[in-house]
Enzyme design. Structure first.
Site, mmCIF file in Angstrom:
data_model
loop_
_atom_site.group_PDB
_atom_site.id
_atom_site.type_symbol
_atom_site.label_atom_id
_atom_site.label_comp_id
_atom_site.label_asym_id
_atom_site.label_seq_id
_atom_site.Cartn_x
_atom_site.Cartn_y
_atom_site.Cartn_z
ATOM 1 N N HIS A 419 6.641 205.536 114.064
ATOM 2 C CA HIS A 419 6.621 206.037 115.438
ATOM 3 C C HIS A 419 5.439 205.452 116.204
ATOM 4 O O HIS A 419 5.533 205.169 117.396
ATOM 5 C CB HIS A 419 6.530 207.567 115.451
ATOM 6 C CG HIS A 419 7.858 208.248 115.312
ATOM 7 N ND1 HIS A 419 8.968 207.829 115.982
ATOM 8 C CD2 HIS A 419 8.251 209.322 114.578
ATOM 9 C CE1 HIS A 419 9.989 208.605 115.681
ATOM 10 N NE2 HIS A 419 9.581 209.517 114.817
ATOM 11 N N ARG A 509 10.740 172.430 108.103
ATOM 12 C CA ARG A 509 9.894 171.886 107.035
ATOM 13 C C ARG A 509 9.769 172.885 105.887
ATOM 14 O O ARG A 509 9.319 174.002 106.069
ATOM 15 C CB ARG A 509 8.505 171.560 107.580
ATOM 16 C CG ARG A 509 8.492 170.522 108.687
ATOM 17 C CD ARG A 509 7.060 170.265 109.156
ATOM 18 N NE ARG A 509 7.006 169.317 110.263
ATOM 19 C CZ ARG A 509 7.026 169.656 111.539
ATOM 20 N NH1 ARG A 509 7.133 170.929 111.869
ATOM 21 N NH2 ARG A 509 6.965 168.733 112.486
ATOM 22 N N ARG A 576 14.430 169.691 105.739
ATOM 23 C CA ARG A 576 13.901 168.548 105.002
ATOM 24 C C ARG A 576 13.407 168.992 103.632
ATOM 25 O O ARG A 576 12.680 169.976 103.507
ATOM 26 C CB ARG A 576 12.757 167.904 105.782
ATOM 27 C CG ARG A 576 12.277 166.585 105.203
ATOM 28 C CD ARG A 576 11.181 165.981 106.061
ATOM 29 N NE ARG A 576 9.949 166.768 106.006
ATOM 30 C CZ ARG A 576 8.895 166.538 106.790
ATOM 31 N NH1 ARG A 576 8.939 165.578 107.711
ATOM 32 N NH2 ARG A 576 7.810 167.274 106.666
ATOM 33 N N GLU A 678 12.256 156.490 108.573
ATOM 34 C CA GLU A 678 10.820 156.455 108.847
ATOM 35 C C GLU A 678 10.093 155.306 108.139
ATOM 36 O O GLU A 678 8.875 155.194 108.232
ATOM 37 C CB GLU A 678 10.182 157.789 108.434
ATOM 38 C CG GLU A 678 10.450 158.174 106.992
ATOM 39 C CD GLU A 678 10.032 159.603 106.671
ATOM 40 O OE1 GLU A 678 9.284 160.204 107.462
ATOM 41 O OE2 GLU A 678 10.464 160.118 105.631
ATOM 42 N N GLY A 699 11.656 159.563 111.998
ATOM 43 C CA GLY A 699 10.323 160.136 111.864
ATOM 44 C C GLY A 699 9.338 159.182 112.511
ATOM 45 O O GLY A 699 8.869 158.237 111.870
ATOM 46 N N SER A 700 9.035 159.406 113.779
ATOM 47 C CA SER A 700 8.291 158.400 114.537
ATOM 48 C C SER A 700 6.849 158.247 114.052
ATOM 49 O O SER A 700 6.261 157.172 114.186
ATOM 50 C CB SER A 700 8.318 158.734 116.032
ATOM 51 O OG SER A 700 7.823 160.035 116.270
ATOM 52 N N ASN A 701 6.267 159.288 113.460
ATOM 53 C CA ASN A 701 4.890 159.158 112.975
ATOM 54 C C ASN A 701 4.789 158.152 111.834
ATOM 55 O O ASN A 701 3.981 157.223 111.874
ATOM 56 C CB ASN A 701 4.357 160.525 112.523
ATOM 57 C CG ASN A 701 4.040 161.437 113.682
ATOM 58 O OD1 ASN A 701 3.889 160.982 114.808
ATOM 59 N ND2 ASN A 701 3.946 162.728 113.418
ATOM 60 N N ASP A 702 5.603 158.354 110.799
ATOM 61 C CA ASP A 702 5.541 157.431 109.661
ATOM 62 C C ASP A 702 6.063 156.048 110.039
ATOM 63 O O ASP A 702 5.534 155.028 109.588
ATOM 64 C CB ASP A 702 6.339 157.985 108.469
ATOM 65 C CG ASP A 702 5.457 158.796 107.521
ATOM 66 O OD1 ASP A 702 4.269 158.453 107.377
ATOM 67 O OD2 ASP A 702 5.957 159.771 106.926
ATOM 68 N N CYS A 749 12.641 163.457 115.490
ATOM 69 C CA CYS A 749 12.006 164.767 115.298
ATOM 70 C C CYS A 749 10.487 164.699 115.403
ATOM 71 O O CYS A 749 9.792 165.579 114.904
ATOM 72 C CB CYS A 749 12.422 165.377 113.955
ATOM 73 S SG CYS A 749 12.066 164.355 112.516
#
Length: 793
Positions: A419, A509, A576, A678, A699-702, A749
């Site tokens: 409550h 992830r 993933r 990637e 995976g644009s970073n890798d 992503c």
């Protein structure tokens, strides 16, 4: 013809609120209308509002009540003095004989129906202005449990009448503008369920913190339910996903949290004490109150009750320890989230990091900062300083006048369905409950920040932190041809963004669930004999309640993935597989026994290379078991599995073979398997990879790191890391072209489209199928995407 003083539940319905109050009208409605749906309500009857008014009239109480209230409102006496004086009037008054006779006669009939001469009953207050869609009146009147015998019943009824004038009830009606003498009180007299021998709790048909409508939230503790309602114990918490309840063969329980449950309320033994509090056993504290079949049964009832009332509901349930039967003992409208807008919401975000002091269950989604005011008991309540953060044992509803003046609330005990938590939500005050020892850890007058902005878990920080508040208007967002999805990692925060018009989860992830919730290296759970004694001790603590440590990994991972997949169901949720580097895996409990020491973990034993390798094969089998459970047992067939860092087509074959061996065969039961695109080889050999997978996600970073040869974690080279570099954009163009030529989908992503509107425009011009964004950048990026689509025609 005289008006009846009592009515049986089966003879009343929701239209009778003015006769028997919201609580009793609802019990009658369920008794009459939902029995055919299997919903069980304990037998009982209600006194009518006319009985209350007759009590007032026959004892000539109205003028004296008005006199005491006038004295309070004019400053002639305190709230406490006025409330005590009015309650004394009721307790000293006589129950009119004609009312007493009807109550006693109905009690005898209840005994005949239940086969008991002196049945134990719950005596509950039901005010004619309570449980309305716009006012909860949570905890304003009293409940008396395990009442036996005529004299005890009549005494409890008088005390119920008196409880219409508790200090908190007077204060609440004043705040809501209700006329004190226009509100009447009905009493519900209901067969007690022997939950003292089992358990009970509270259930909502909506997520009470975010308003996510497809979740059912259940709290459970051992014994009678007052400990959960009052917030004196930290209960178990279960979350069920509504849309899959009707799917045969599934148990869509997407969250199970074991509560401390330190005490239980049971029947009293002799004397005047009808109930008593006892400590729970170690086994009870380490066991869930409900099994999965009970959780699903209650959830189905919640759906039936919500469908009947056509609004989100707040329910109390009990399980009889003698018969094993479940019952619904109360149902009322949920009054906070049901009124919230579905097209706009407010998002809070901490702008700086702080030192966490404590965590607990978050109530609301806001952040508050200020000085702590530590008040341990109600006797010291006058010491509260307006605008400070209240720190106390429990936020009992008696504290409502203080709670209204607080910037935030922190308690040692209680769950999100107490409550106290309900009142905090209604007042719009952020609270963190069930911290365990906040009154000991947080110093009086210290500066603190409480954050409920990260999902189910609230955090208290040891300083005042800067934070932002953003109002998001979903109704103003444009439609796009490109599928705009979201990246989600934390199951606790999954529901926060459900209002976004996302077309699925583009990247869920697995690593966050393993790191934050499981905390143990999967191989250490398969081979605990290979880790240190200290790691073995930690594993035993973490896996309490599980006979098989491996099952702990599978169960927690499966429910975490399901929670990530639920907000945008039935749109796809792309999950993933684990992509820890060896140094990250080594930091998990027991991890150092299984991980090699690598010079360059970023380019080492990560992603696909682990899944078929003997050093991790058994750990990968647990990941596969969890995904199979999510799709087939929990029912989330929208889950797509994605393979990261897959270097060659031959490696892809080995991974797919390992997955199939563990029950995840591409195409079987509609399973789709994607690949992260990637690595330059993924682009160069895209035609070959496309025959093995159903889709790609860039995976644009890798990819940027490996095309440009720039360590993405290097501060020295940060000015060289740019996904808009021509070498990278040529790679992306080629990947999109080859994927479409092969007839498979391709998305992205990474954060690039959010950080750089020109990069988003480039992706649209190349025909990207989807972009998956972090939720906090969704709104601005979808606008940029719509603009770019308009320019590209």
């Amino acid at each position: 013809m005289s008006k009846p003083m009592i009515l049986w539940f089966e003879d009343i319905g929701i239209a009778d609120v003015q006769a028997v109050g919201g609580k009793n009208a609802s019990l009658g409605e369920m008794t009459a209308a939902l029995a055919q749906k299997g919903v069980k309500v304990p037998s009982g009857f209600a006194t009518t509002a006319d009985a209350y008014r007759a009590f007032i009239h026959d004892n000539e109480l109205a003028p004296r009540i008005t006199e005491h209230l006038s004295a309070f409102h004019s400053g002639g006496c305190t709230l406490q003095e006025a409330g005590q004086a009015i309650r004394s009037l009721f307790l000293e008054a006589e129950m009119p004989s004609h009312i007493a006779e009807e109550i006693v006669s109905a009690y005898a009939e209840l005994g005949r129906r239940t086969g008991t001469e002196r049945p134990a009953v719950a005596v509950r207050s039901s005010a004619t202005a309570e449980d309305l869609p716009d006012a909860s009146f949570a905890g304003q009147q009293e409940t008396f449990l395990n009442v036996r015998g005529r004299a005890a019943l009549l005494a409890a009824c008088r005390r119920c009448f008196a409880s219409l004038f508790t200090d908190r009830a007077i204060s609440y009606r004043d705040a809501k503008g209700f006329d004190h003498l226009e509100v009447a009180l009905s009493i519900g007299i209901q067969q007690m369920v022997r939950s003292d021998l089992c358990g009970s709790g509270v259930m909502f048909s909506i997520d009470t913190e975010t308003g996510f409508p497809n979740a059912i939230v259940i709290s459970a503790a051992w014994g009678l339910g007052e400990t959960v309602v009052q917030g004196s114990v930290n209960p178990d918490r279960y979350v069920v996903f509504k849309p899959l309840l009707a799917q045969p063969g599934t148990e869509p329980i997407i969250d199970k949290e074991l509560g401390g449950k330190a005490f239980r309320m049971v029947y009293g033994e002799g004397g005047s004490h009808r109930t008593r509090i006892v400590e729970t056993t170690e086994q009870e504290r380490q066991s869930f109150v409900l099994d999965n079949s009970d959780i699903v049964q209650l959830a189905r009832w919640a759906v039936a009750i919500e469908d009947h009332y056509q609004r989100p509901m707040d329910m109390e349930w009990a399980k009889d320890g003698e018969t094993g039967e479940l019952y619904i003992v109360q149902a009322r409208p949920e009054t906070v989230q049901a009124q919230a807008s579905t097209s706009t919401f407010r998002h809070y975000r901490l702008k700086e990091k702080g030192d966490p002091l404590l965590t607990g269950a978050a109530v609301g989604t806001a952040i508050a900062a200020g000085k702590a005011c530590v008040i341990r008991t109600a006797a010291d309540i006058a010491q509260f300083r307006d605008g400070s953060i209240l720190i106390t044992e429990t936020t009992d509803p008696d504290w409502v006048p203080v709670m209204k003046r607080a910037a935030g609330i922190v308690t040692n005990h209680g769950g999100t369905t107490s409550h106290a938590a309900i009142v905090s939500r209604e007042l719009g005050v952020p609270a963190i409950v069930g911290t365990g020892n906040a009154t000991e850890i947080i110093a009086e007058n210290s500066e603190i920040t409480i954050s409920c902005a990260d999902g189910d878990v609230g955090t208290i920080y040891a300083s005042i932190l800067d934070f932002s508040v953003t109002d998001v208007d979903i109704g103003s967002l444009p439609a796009t041809r490109t599928d705009i999805m979201v990246n989600i990692a934390n199951p606790a925060a999954a529901f926060q963004w459900w209002r976004l018009p996302a077309r699925g989860v583009g990247l869920a992830r697995m690593e966050f669930i393993i790191n934050a919730h499981i905390k143990v290296h999967p191989m250490a759970l398969v081979h605990p004999d290979r880790v240190s004694a200290e790691a073995q001790r930690q594993i035993r603590d973490l896996t309490k309640g599980y006979s098989d440590p491996s099952e702990f990994f599978v169960d927690v991972l499966a429910r975490g993935i399901a929670k990530l997949a639920s907000p945008y169901y039935p749109h796809p949720a792309i999950v993933r597989l684990s992509d820890f580097k060896t140094n990250e895996y080594a930091h998990l409990v027991g991890g150092d026994a299984f991980e090699p020491d690598e010079e360059n973990p970023m380019l080492g034993f990560r992603g696909a290379s682990r899944y078929y390798d003997e050093r991790y094969r058994e750990g990968f089998a647990l990941e596969c078991r969890a995904l199979k459970r999510v799709r087939e047992e929990l029912g989330f067939s929208n889950v797509i599995v994605m393979v990261p860092f897959c270097r060659t087509p031959a490696e892809a074959d080995r991974v797919l073979e390992a997955m199939a061996e563990n029950g995840l065969r591409r195409g079987e039961n509609g399973l789709q398997i994607y690949m992260m695109c990637e690595i330059p080889s993924n682009v160069i050999l895209a035609e070959q990879f496309a025959t093995r997978f159903d889709g790609f996600s860039i995976g644009s970073n890798d990819l940027t790191q490996l095309v440009l040869g720039v360590d993405r974690d290097s501060g020295i080279l940060a000015n060289l890391f740019d996904e808009r570099d021509e070498a990278v954009t040529r790679m992306i163009s080629e990947a999109i072209r080859k994927a479409h030529a092969a007839g498979i989908k391709i998305g992205i992503c990474g954060q690039g489209p959010s950080n750089h509107p020109d990069f988003a425009a480039f992706l649209i011009s190349e025909g990207i199928d989807s972009m998956s964004l972090n939720p906090d950048s969704f709104v601005r990026t979808i606008k940029a995407v719509a603009e770019a689509e308009g320019q590209s025609g």
